[in-house]
Write a protein that holds these residues in place. Structure first.
Motif, PDB file in Angstrom:
ATOM      1  N   PHE A 108      -2.534  -6.373  -5.020  1.00  0.00           N
ATOM      2  CA  PHE A 108      -2.822  -6.114  -3.619  1.00  0.00           C
ATOM      3  C   PHE A 108      -2.522  -4.663  -3.249  1.00  0.00           C
ATOM      4  CE2 PHE A 108      -1.697  -6.230   0.941  1.00  0.00           C
ATOM      5  CZ  PHE A 108      -2.942  -6.586   1.430  1.00  0.00           C
ATOM      6  N   VAL A 109      -1.416  -4.121  -3.705  1.00  0.00           N
ATOM      7  CA  VAL A 109      -1.079  -2.728  -3.408  1.00  0.00           C
ATOM      8  C   VAL A 109      -2.136  -1.792  -3.989  1.00  0.00           C
ATOM      9  CG1 VAL A 109       0.582  -0.876  -3.915  1.00  0.00           C
ATOM     10  CG2 VAL A 109       1.377  -3.106  -3.132  1.00  0.00           C
ATOM     11  N   TRP A 110      -2.597  -2.070  -5.204  1.00  0.00           N
ATOM     12  CA  TRP A 110      -3.620  -1.220  -5.805  1.00  0.00           C
ATOM     13  C   TRP A 110      -4.921  -1.314  -5.015  1.00  0.00           C
ATOM     14  CZ3 TRP A 110      -3.885   2.879  -8.522  1.00  0.00           C
ATOM     15  CH2 TRP A 110      -5.124   3.299  -9.005  1.00  0.00           C
ATOM     16  N   GLN A 111      -5.260  -2.495  -4.529  1.00  0.00           N
ATOM     17  CA  GLN A 111      -6.489  -2.638  -3.750  1.00  0.00           C
ATOM     18  C   GLN A 111      -6.382  -1.886  -2.422  1.00  0.00           C
ATOM     19  OE1 GLN A 111      -8.867  -3.739  -5.650  1.00  0.00           O
ATOM     20  NE2 GLN A 111      -7.238  -4.257  -7.077  1.00  0.00           N
ATOM     21  N   LEU A 112      -5.199  -1.857  -1.829  1.00  0.00           N
ATOM     22  CA  LEU A 112      -5.009  -1.063  -0.607  1.00  0.00           C
ATOM     23  C   LEU A 112      -5.210   0.423  -0.884  1.00  0.00           C
ATOM     24  CD1 LEU A 112      -1.944  -2.714   1.146  1.00  0.00           C
ATOM     25  CD2 LEU A 112      -4.337  -2.827   1.821  1.00  0.00           C
ATOM     26  N   LEU A 113      -4.737   0.890  -2.034  1.00  0.00           N
ATOM     27  CA  LEU A 113      -4.967   2.284  -2.398  1.00  0.00           C
ATOM     28  C   LEU A 113      -6.449   2.566  -2.624  1.00  0.00           C
ATOM     29  CD1 LEU A 113      -1.952   2.844  -4.810  1.00  0.00           C
ATOM     30  CD2 LEU A 113      -2.230   3.743  -2.496  1.00  0.00           C
ATOM     31  N   MET A 114      -7.157   1.610  -3.188  1.00  0.00           N
ATOM     32  CA  MET A 114      -8.600   1.771  -3.390  1.00  0.00           C
ATOM     33  C   MET A 114      -9.334   1.833  -2.048  1.00  0.00           C
ATOM     34  SD  MET A 114      -9.299   2.107  -6.579  1.00  0.00           S
ATOM     35  CE  MET A 114     -11.042   1.794  -6.578  1.00  0.00           C
ATOM     36  N   VAL A 115      -8.921   1.014  -1.098  1.00  0.00           N
ATOM     37  CA  VAL A 115      -9.525   1.059   0.241  1.00  0.00           C
ATOM     38  C   VAL A 115      -9.237   2.405   0.894  1.00  0.00           C
ATOM     39  CG1 VAL A 115      -9.405   0.051   2.558  1.00  0.00           C
ATOM     40  CG2 VAL A 115      -9.570  -1.434   0.566  1.00  0.00           C
ATOM     41  N   ALA A 116      -8.031   2.935   0.695  1.00  0.00           N
ATOM     42  CA  ALA A 116      -7.679   4.242   1.250  1.00  0.00           C
ATOM     43  C   ALA A 116      -8.530   5.359   0.660  1.00  0.00           C
ATOM     44  CB  ALA A 116      -6.200   4.533   1.020  1.00  0.00           C
ATOM     45  N   ILE A 117      -9.042   5.179  -0.540  1.00  0.00           N
ATOM     46  CA  ILE A 117      -9.946   6.158  -1.143  1.00  0.00           C
ATOM     47  C   ILE A 117     -11.383   5.925  -0.670  1.00  0.00           C
ATOM     48  CG2 ILE A 117     -10.943   6.943  -3.337  1.00  0.00           C
ATOM     49  CD1 ILE A 117      -8.225   6.296  -4.612  1.00  0.00           C
ATOM     50  N   ALA A 118     -11.756   4.671  -0.471  1.00  0.00           N
ATOM     51  CA  ALA A 118     -13.140   4.334  -0.121  1.00  0.00           C
ATOM     52  C   ALA A 118     -13.491   4.706   1.315  1.00  0.00           C
ATOM     53  CB  ALA A 118     -13.384   2.844  -0.345  1.00  0.00           C
ATOM     54  N   VAL A 119     -12.573   4.538   2.225  1.00  0.00           N
ATOM     55  CA  VAL A 119     -12.884   4.791   3.644  1.00  0.00           C
ATOM     56  C   VAL A 119     -13.257   6.251   3.887  1.00  0.00           C
ATOM     57  CG1 VAL A 119     -11.875   4.799   5.959  1.00  0.00           C
ATOM     58  CG2 VAL A 119     -11.615   2.799   4.501  1.00  0.00           C
ATOM     59  N   LEU A 133     -16.559   1.659  -4.053  1.00  0.00           N
ATOM     60  CA  LEU A 133     -15.102   1.698  -4.044  1.00  0.00           C
ATOM     61  C   LEU A 133     -14.487   0.706  -3.070  1.00  0.00           C
ATOM     62  CD1 LEU A 133     -14.465   5.554  -4.154  1.00  0.00           C
ATOM     63  CD2 LEU A 133     -14.127   3.907  -5.995  1.00  0.00           C
ATOM     64  N   LEU A 134     -15.253   0.184  -2.107  1.00  0.00           N
ATOM     65  CA  LEU A 134     -14.699  -0.678  -1.070  1.00  0.00           C
ATOM     66  C   LEU A 134     -14.907  -2.169  -1.310  1.00  0.00           C
ATOM     67  CD1 LEU A 134     -13.318  -0.731   1.731  1.00  0.00           C
ATOM     68  CD2 LEU A 134     -15.606  -0.714   2.716  1.00  0.00           C
ATOM     69  N   VAL A 135     -16.075  -2.564  -1.791  1.00  0.00           N
ATOM     70  CA  VAL A 135     -16.392  -3.996  -1.896  1.00  0.00           C
ATOM     71  C   VAL A 135     -15.515  -4.729  -2.922  1.00  0.00           C
ATOM     72  CG1 VAL A 135     -18.223  -5.641  -2.469  1.00  0.00           C
ATOM     73  CG2 VAL A 135     -18.715  -3.704  -0.966  1.00  0.00           C
ATOM     74  N   PRO A 136     -15.334  -4.224  -4.157  1.00  0.00           N
ATOM     75  CA  PRO A 136     -14.468  -4.960  -5.093  1.00  0.00           C
ATOM     76  C   PRO A 136     -13.021  -5.127  -4.609  1.00  0.00           C
ATOM     77  CG  PRO A 136     -15.828  -3.398  -6.293  1.00  0.00           C
ATOM     78  CD  PRO A 136     -16.010  -3.107  -4.837  1.00  0.00           C
ATOM     79  N   ALA A 141      -8.724  -8.636  -2.536  1.00  0.00           N
ATOM     80  CA  ALA A 141      -7.755  -8.921  -1.474  1.00  0.00           C
ATOM     81  C   ALA A 141      -8.019 -10.285  -0.844  1.00  0.00           C
ATOM     82  CB  ALA A 141      -7.804  -7.820  -0.417  1.00  0.00           C
ATOM     83  N   TYR A 142      -9.288 -10.645  -0.686  1.00  0.00           N
ATOM     84  CA  TYR A 142      -9.616 -11.960  -0.146  1.00  0.00           C
ATOM     85  C   TYR A 142      -9.148 -13.072  -1.092  1.00  0.00           C
ATOM     86  CZ  TYR A 142     -12.332 -16.104   0.888  1.00  0.00           C
ATOM     87  OH  TYR A 142     -12.711 -17.403   1.132  1.00  0.00           O
ATOM     88  N   PHE A 143      -9.510 -12.937  -2.370  1.00  0.00           N
ATOM     89  CA  PHE A 143      -9.183 -14.004  -3.316  1.00  0.00           C
ATOM     90  C   PHE A 143      -7.689 -14.103  -3.603  1.00  0.00           C
ATOM     91  CE2 PHE A 143     -13.734 -13.878  -4.527  1.00  0.00           C
ATOM     92  CZ  PHE A 143     -13.994 -15.224  -4.335  1.00  0.00           C
TER      93      PHE A 143
END
Length: 169
Positions: A108-119, A133-136, A141-143
């Protein structure tokens, strides 16, 4: 005085728990553990992210050896960081597939970092890169918070080794 359970794993199972919960209760006649679809999605996405970081780390080594750099120390640090993150994410992917609970927070923490790069990529007009970078990470995070994945990941390493030996806790 009553001692309340400290973790969700210590709570008693309800009478109508589903097949995933019954496979996790440790009884040897349940057969193999069935993994929910979300576990496969989390494992594949985090594994592909680890692979991408590994490829970037190897490319960084190649460019470090073939091209001049402004700062050799920074280039080496970046290479070590990329390879270390790749190894860490690979460990998260493998252990998420096994169902260990610590992997949910790391993923989850890694996915938050990915969202911070995608936005910022989306805001700068790079829509395709931003969506890639955002959809995966959003899917992971959902699953990670679906009930079946949470129930599957409530095992510990000791429970996993006990299950592999066919013993009850």
């Amino acid at each position: 005085m009553r001692n309340d359970p400290q973790t969700p794993a210590d709570l008693p199972l309800p009478e109508d728990h589903d097949a995933v919960d019954s496979a996790l209760d440790g009884s040897p006649n349940n057969g193999p553990v069935t993994r929910p679809l979300g576990v496969f999605v989390v494992t594949v996405v985090v594994g592909l992210e680890a692979l991408a970081l590994g490829v970037l780390g190897v490319w960084s080594i190649f460019s470090l050896l073939t091209q001049p750099s402004y700062s050799l120390a920074s280039s080496i640090f970046l290479t070590v960081l990329l390879l270390g993150l790749a190894a860490g994410l690979a460990a998260v992917a493998v252990n998420a597939f096994k169902g260990l609970r610590w992997t949910r927070s790391a993923a989850f923490v890694w996915q938050l970092l990915m969202v911070a790069i995608a936005v910022p990529a989306l805001l700068e007009g790079q829509v395709l890169l931003g969506l890639v970078l955002l959809v995966p990470p959003l899917a992971v995070a959902y699953f990670l918070f679906t009930p079946k994945v949470v129930a599957f990941s409530l095992r510990t390493a000791a429970e996993d080794s006990q299950e592999g030996e066919g013993k009850l806790l």
